[in-house]
Design an enzyme around this catalytic site. Sequence first.
Site, PDB file in Angstrom:
ATOM      1  N   PRO A 184      36.480  41.379  42.048  1.00 42.37           N
ATOM      2  CA  PRO A 184      35.544  40.721  41.156  1.00 42.37           C
ATOM      3  C   PRO A 184      35.891  39.271  40.834  1.00 42.37           C
ATOM      4  CG  PRO A 184      36.817  42.400  39.997  1.00 42.37           C
ATOM      5  CD  PRO A 184      37.073  42.587  41.466  1.00 42.37           C
ATOM      6  N   ASN A 185      34.844  38.466  40.819  1.00 41.59           N
ATOM      7  CA  ASN A 185      34.872  37.048  40.433  1.00 41.59           C
ATOM      8  C   ASN A 185      35.477  36.129  41.489  1.00 41.59           C
ATOM      9  OD1 ASN A 185      33.663  37.394  37.810  1.00 41.59           O
ATOM     10  ND2 ASN A 185      35.560  38.404  37.214  1.00 41.59           N
ATOM     11  N   ARG A 210      35.444  26.976  39.509  1.00 39.28           N
ATOM     12  CA  ARG A 210      36.025  26.856  38.163  1.00 39.28           C
ATOM     13  C   ARG A 210      37.516  27.134  38.241  1.00 39.28           C
ATOM     14  NH1 ARG A 210      32.224  30.935  35.482  1.00 39.28           N
ATOM     15  NH2 ARG A 210      30.244  30.064  36.113  1.00 39.28           N
ATOM     16  N   TYR A 239      43.435  28.487  40.430  1.00 46.52           N
ATOM     17  CA  TYR A 239      43.085  29.108  41.717  1.00 46.52           C
ATOM     18  C   TYR A 239      42.856  28.102  42.847  1.00 46.52           C
ATOM     19  CZ  TYR A 239      42.436  33.172  38.718  1.00 46.52           C
ATOM     20  OH  TYR A 239      42.651  34.197  37.822  1.00 46.52           O
ATOM     21  N   ASN A 296      43.023  41.315  47.599  1.00 49.34           N
ATOM     22  CA  ASN A 296      43.108  40.665  46.298  1.00 49.34           C
ATOM     23  C   ASN A 296      42.066  41.382  45.447  1.00 49.34           C
ATOM     24  OD1 ASN A 296      43.117  39.165  43.997  1.00 49.34           O
ATOM     25  ND2 ASN A 296      43.013  37.178  45.035  1.00 49.34           N
ATOM     26  N   ALA A 354      40.842  41.501  38.962  1.00 52.11           N
ATOM     27  CA  ALA A 354      41.213  42.213  37.729  1.00 52.11           C
ATOM     28  C   ALA A 354      41.312  43.722  37.942  1.00 52.11           C
ATOM     29  CB  ALA A 354      40.215  41.888  36.624  1.00 52.11           C
ATOM     30  N   ASP A 372      44.132  55.293  44.482  1.00 44.91           N
ATOM     31  CA  ASP A 372      43.922  56.575  45.159  1.00 44.91           C
ATOM     32  C   ASP A 372      43.314  56.379  46.548  1.00 44.91           C
ATOM     33  OD1 ASP A 372      44.939  57.927  42.982  1.00 44.91           O
ATOM     34  OD2 ASP A 372      42.992  58.584  42.218  1.00 44.91           O
ATOM     35  N   GLU A 382      49.164  43.731  48.967  1.00 47.87           N
ATOM     36  CA  GLU A 382      48.538  43.284  47.715  1.00 47.87           C
ATOM     37  C   GLU A 382      48.773  41.790  47.573  1.00 47.87           C
ATOM     38  OE1 GLU A 382      49.995  45.131  44.126  1.00 47.87           O
ATOM     39  OE2 GLU A 382      49.186  43.497  42.885  1.00 47.87           O
ATOM     40  N   HIS A 408      47.836  38.036  45.448  1.00 50.48           N
ATOM     41  CA  HIS A 408      47.239  37.261  44.351  1.00 50.48           C
ATOM     42  C   HIS A 408      47.447  35.784  44.615  1.00 50.48           C
ATOM     43  CE1 HIS A 408      46.554  40.895  42.194  1.00 50.48           C
ATOM     44  NE2 HIS A 408      47.783  41.251  42.497  1.00 50.48           N
ATOM     45  N   ILE A 409      46.430  35.016  44.322  1.00 50.39           N
ATOM     46  CA  ILE A 409      46.498  33.565  44.528  1.00 50.39           C
ATOM     47  C   ILE A 409      47.493  32.945  43.539  1.00 50.39           C
ATOM     48  CG2 ILE A 409      45.147  31.428  44.372  1.00 50.39           C
ATOM     49  CD1 ILE A 409      42.658  33.248  45.091  1.00 50.39           C
ATOM     50  N   SER A 410      47.387  33.374  42.291  1.00 55.60           N
ATOM     51  CA  SER A 410      48.271  32.841  41.249  1.00 55.60           C
ATOM     52  C   SER A 410      49.517  33.718  41.124  1.00 55.60           C
ATOM     53  CB  SER A 410      47.524  32.812  39.910  1.00 55.60           C
ATOM     54  OG  SER A 410      47.177  34.138  39.509  1.00 55.60           O
ATOM     55  N   ARG A 427      51.865  34.691  34.054  1.00 53.94           N
ATOM     56  CA  ARG A 427      50.643  34.601  33.243  1.00 53.94           C
ATOM     57  C   ARG A 427      50.664  35.663  32.133  1.00 53.94           C
ATOM     58  NH1 ARG A 427      45.597  34.275  37.080  1.00 53.94           N
ATOM     59  NH2 ARG A 427      44.657  33.580  35.120  1.00 53.94           N
ATOM     60  N   ARG A 440      48.453  40.972  33.050  1.00 58.48           N
ATOM     61  CA  ARG A 440      48.387  40.803  34.523  1.00 58.48           C
ATOM     62  C   ARG A 440      49.677  41.257  35.200  1.00 58.48           C
ATOM     63  NH1 ARG A 440      43.696  37.706  35.065  1.00 58.48           N
ATOM     64  NH2 ARG A 440      43.375  36.302  33.322  1.00 58.48           N
TER      65      ARG A 440
HETATM   66  O1  CA2 Z   1      45.642  35.375  41.140  1.00 52.50           O
HETATM   67  C1  CA2 Z   1      44.812  36.136  41.637  1.00 52.50           C
HETATM   68  O2  CA2 Z   1      44.452  36.081  42.811  1.00 52.50           O
HETATM   69  C2  CA2 Z   1      44.129  37.184  40.740  1.00 52.50           C
HETATM   70  O3  CA2 Z   1      43.990  38.384  41.500  1.00 52.50           O
HETATM   71  C3  CA2 Z   1      42.769  36.619  40.379  1.00 52.50           C
HETATM   72  C4  CA2 Z   1      41.984  37.498  39.401  1.00 52.50           C
HETATM   73  C5  CA2 Z   1      42.844  37.879  38.196  1.00 52.50           C
HETATM   74  O4  CA2 Z   1      42.135  38.800  37.381  1.00 52.50           O
HETATM   75  C6  CA2 Z   1      44.174  38.477  38.613  1.00 52.50           C
HETATM   76  O5  CA2 Z   1      44.934  38.755  37.455  1.00 52.50           O
HETATM   77  C7  CA2 Z   1      44.934  37.525  39.504  1.00 52.50           C
HETATM   78  C8  CA2 Z   1      40.749  36.757  38.889  1.00 52.50           C
HETATM   79  C9  CA2 Z   1      39.866  36.222  39.937  1.00 52.50           C
HETATM   80  C10 CA2 Z   1      38.866  35.311  39.292  1.00 52.50           C
HETATM   81  O6  CA2 Z   1      38.654  34.245  40.163  1.00 52.50           O
HETATM   82  C11 CA2 Z   1      38.059  33.131  39.680  1.00 52.50           C
HETATM   83  C12 CA2 Z   1      38.062  32.045  40.505  1.00 52.50           C
HETATM   84  C13 CA2 Z   1      37.504  30.869  40.067  1.00 52.50           C
HETATM   85  C14 CA2 Z   1      36.934  30.795  38.810  1.00 52.50           C
HETATM   86  C15 CA2 Z   1      36.911  31.889  37.989  1.00 52.50           C
HETATM   87  C16 CA2 Z   1      37.482  33.065  38.430  1.00 52.50           C
END
Ligand code: CA2
Length: 154
Positions: free
Chosen positions: A10-11, A18, A23, A79, A82, A92, A103, A105-107, A112, A116
């Site tokens: 998601p997202n 943003r 990110y 990735n 959330a 599962d 697994e 994650h970008i960040s 954080r 998370r």
């Molecule tokens: O760091 C990551 O890749 C995350 O998986 C990104 C998720 C976050 O919930 C994880 O804790 C860490 C959120 C992705 C939302 O991506 C956005 C990108 C640009 C603007 C807003 C949200």
Amino acid sequence: MKTVFVLNGPNLNLLGTREPAVYGAQTLADVEKLCADVCARHGFALRFHQSNHEGALVDWIHEAGRLHAAGQLAGAVINAGAYTHTSIALHDAVKGTGITLIELHISNVHAREAFRHHSYMAAAARAVMCGFGVAGYGLAIDGLAQMQPSAISA
Ligand code: CA2
């Protein structure tokens, strides 16, 4: 030719629009291009998907599982966004298929918020990586290539 699944939760469709400080400025289309280039270098076919819906991600993991059973999957990079921190269903699904999962994650999620820090994916994953920015996607595919039985060990 083996296939790599790259799944985004998601997202992540908002990448590059943003929160560039967290990110980066690259879009999900840029990430798909990066993954396609790295897969081509390793001789992998790529399936790249994003969904804001948990069930769609479960369905793609099952599809990857069918390729795995047929000996046609190199592995999957996920990735889960959330859902990483909430989804027993995704855990599962991975356990149920036996796929090789990275697994990603970008960040650096550990630098954080505390919510998370826990991942339901990690216990089902072969490897976990975070904090490399979107370059991590390419590095994860490189890692899958090194895990293949045919890879030359260093
Ligand atoms: O760091 C990551 O890749 C995350 O998986 C990104 C998720 C976050 O919930 C994880 O804790 C860490 C959120 C992705 C939302 O991506 C956005 C990108 C640009 C603007 C807003 C949200």
